[in-house]
Design a protein around this motif. Structure first.
Motif, PDB file in Angstrom:
ATOM      1  N   ALA A  57      -1.509  -5.800  -3.102  1.00 29.65           N
ATOM      2  CA  ALA A  57      -2.127  -5.287  -1.886  1.00 29.65           C
ATOM      3  C   ALA A  57      -3.542  -5.815  -1.724  1.00 29.65           C
ATOM      4  CB  ALA A  57      -2.134  -3.759  -1.911  1.00 29.65           C
ATOM      5  N   THR A  93      -0.686  -2.803  -6.675  1.00 30.44           N
ATOM      6  CA  THR A  93      -2.105  -2.647  -6.341  1.00 30.44           C
ATOM      7  C   THR A  93      -2.776  -4.004  -6.195  1.00 30.44           C
ATOM      8  OG1 THR A  93      -2.228  -0.537  -7.514  1.00 30.44           O
ATOM      9  CG2 THR A  93      -4.306  -1.686  -7.089  1.00 30.44           C
ATOM     10  N   THR A  96       0.835  -1.206   0.000  1.00 27.17           N
ATOM     11  CA  THR A  96       0.000   0.000   0.000  1.00 27.17           C
ATOM     12  C   THR A  96       0.865   1.250   0.000  1.00 27.17           C
ATOM     13  OG1 THR A  96      -1.806  -1.121   1.153  1.00 27.17           O
ATOM     14  CG2 THR A  96      -1.778   1.279   1.248  1.00 27.17           C
TER      15      THR A  96
END
Length: 352
Positions: free
Chosen positions: A177, A174, A69
């Motif tokens: 995560a 992304t 993140t």
């Protein structure tokens, strides 16, 4: 503000203070959550998906989620970390990981767990940790270094794209995560099913956050320093050897993240043990033969240096940035530990 602090006190002092803070957080949360890779592998080897496994999965997935993140937000760049940018050893990750896995079963704890237990009054952990550290130092710069270098050179992988699992698989931070968030939710649900105390589950999340804080903190210092600062996070074998050798070999300690980390973990774990009234003296006994612990310590000391990190340095810190050799190393640790646990606990085999 950070630039002024660096100019006033120097990078080493700032990194040591950062390491101390991260260490206190890691030590306190690891002690309270009972975070331990060995305990998780023992459960799986015995055919159980129990509370210790859920704690490890919570910590691991929380670490991956937090680190990835930070990368997505643009607050962290780990591309120049040692685990990704420099040449790595697949043979070292495999052989060293297997050795470490065997060793942590024999010693009843990995490097981080031994340090945490030492702070609670466990004399077995103190002695075992000292032997682990001495063997690790020998493997790094002493008599065992040629053997380590020979084994590590059997299968090398260049730094950069080849050492990044994300780049190799085409995954983005992304997506990584998001997967970690799902895994964390599943681990928390499993911990609830296993009647894990809420405070223990929260503390396990804290273990993962400590890893992320280490990466973020060292990166911020590196970006604000005129000197070259290596970004890193929580790991124990290397910092433990540096701390011990500095204390016995020099009148001055070279300041850095690792020098603050080790005493920070000790303070955090000790304070938590005292607060929860879990501190007590534990010695070797008939059910805990010293020779078995020392063999385990030697295997972990050499194995961690060969693998490029311990169960936390490779398994958590390296795993959170998707370093190929780190994932291979922690996978080998799981295999070595589970096989050893199964062998030592066969019905026909009696171990003193």
């Amino acid at each position: 503000m950070l630039e002024n602090l660096i100019e006033t006190y120097g990078e080493g002092a700032i990194l040591m203070a950062l390491g101390g803070l991260v260490g206190v957080l890691f030590g306190a949360t690891a002690q309270h959550s009972r975070f331990c890779l060995r305990a998780a592998t023992v459960e799986v080897a015995e055919g159980k998906l129990g509370p210790r496994l859920s704690i490890w999965l919570i910590a691991f997935s929380a670490g991956v989620l937090a680190v990835q993140t930070l990368i997505v937000l643009g607050w962290l760049d780990v591309s120049q970390s040692r685990q990704l940018a420099t040449t790595g050893s697949m043979s070292g990750a495999i052989i060293g990981g297997l050795m470490f896995g065997v060793g942590m079963i024999l010693a009843r704890g990995c490097a981080s767990r031994l340090l945490v237990l030492s702070a609670t009054g466990n004399l077995r952990a103190i002695v075992t940790g000292l032997v682990l550290t001495l063997v690790a130092q020998s493997a790094l710069r002493g008599a065992l270094a040629p053997a380590r270098e020979q084994l590590a050179s059997l299968w090398l992988v260049p730094g950069g794209t080849m050492r990044s699992l994300l780049l190799q698989t085409g995954l983005t931070s992304t997506l990584a995560a998001m997967i970690a968030a799902v895994a964390l939710g599943a681990a928390l649900w499993h911990s609830h099913r296993q009647s894990v105390k809420t405070s223990h589950a929260i503390a396990a999340v804290g273990v993962g956050l400590a890893v992320a804080l280490g990466w973020l903190g060292t990166y911020v210092v590196a970006m604000n320093s005129f000197e070259v600062v290596a970004i890193s996070s929580v790991t124990f074998t290397g910092p433990s050897t540096d701390t011990l050798m500095g204390l016995v070999n020099s009148t001055e300690l070279p300041l850095g993240f690792g020098i603050g980390l080790v005493p920070g973990v000790f303070v955090g774990a000790g304070a938590m043990a005292l607060a929860t009234k879990e501190a007590r003296i534990q010695r070797f006994g008939p059910d805990s033969p010293m020779e078995v612990y020392l063999i385990g310590a030697a295997l972990m000391g050499f194995g961690s240096m060969l693998a490029g990190g311990c169960a936390v340095g490779a398994g958590m810190s390296g795993g959170a940035i998707f370093a190929l050799t780190a994932w291979v190393a922690v996978g080998a640790m799981w295999v070595g530990a589970m096989v050893t646990q199964r062998v030592l606990h066969r019905p026909s085999l009696v171990i003193a």
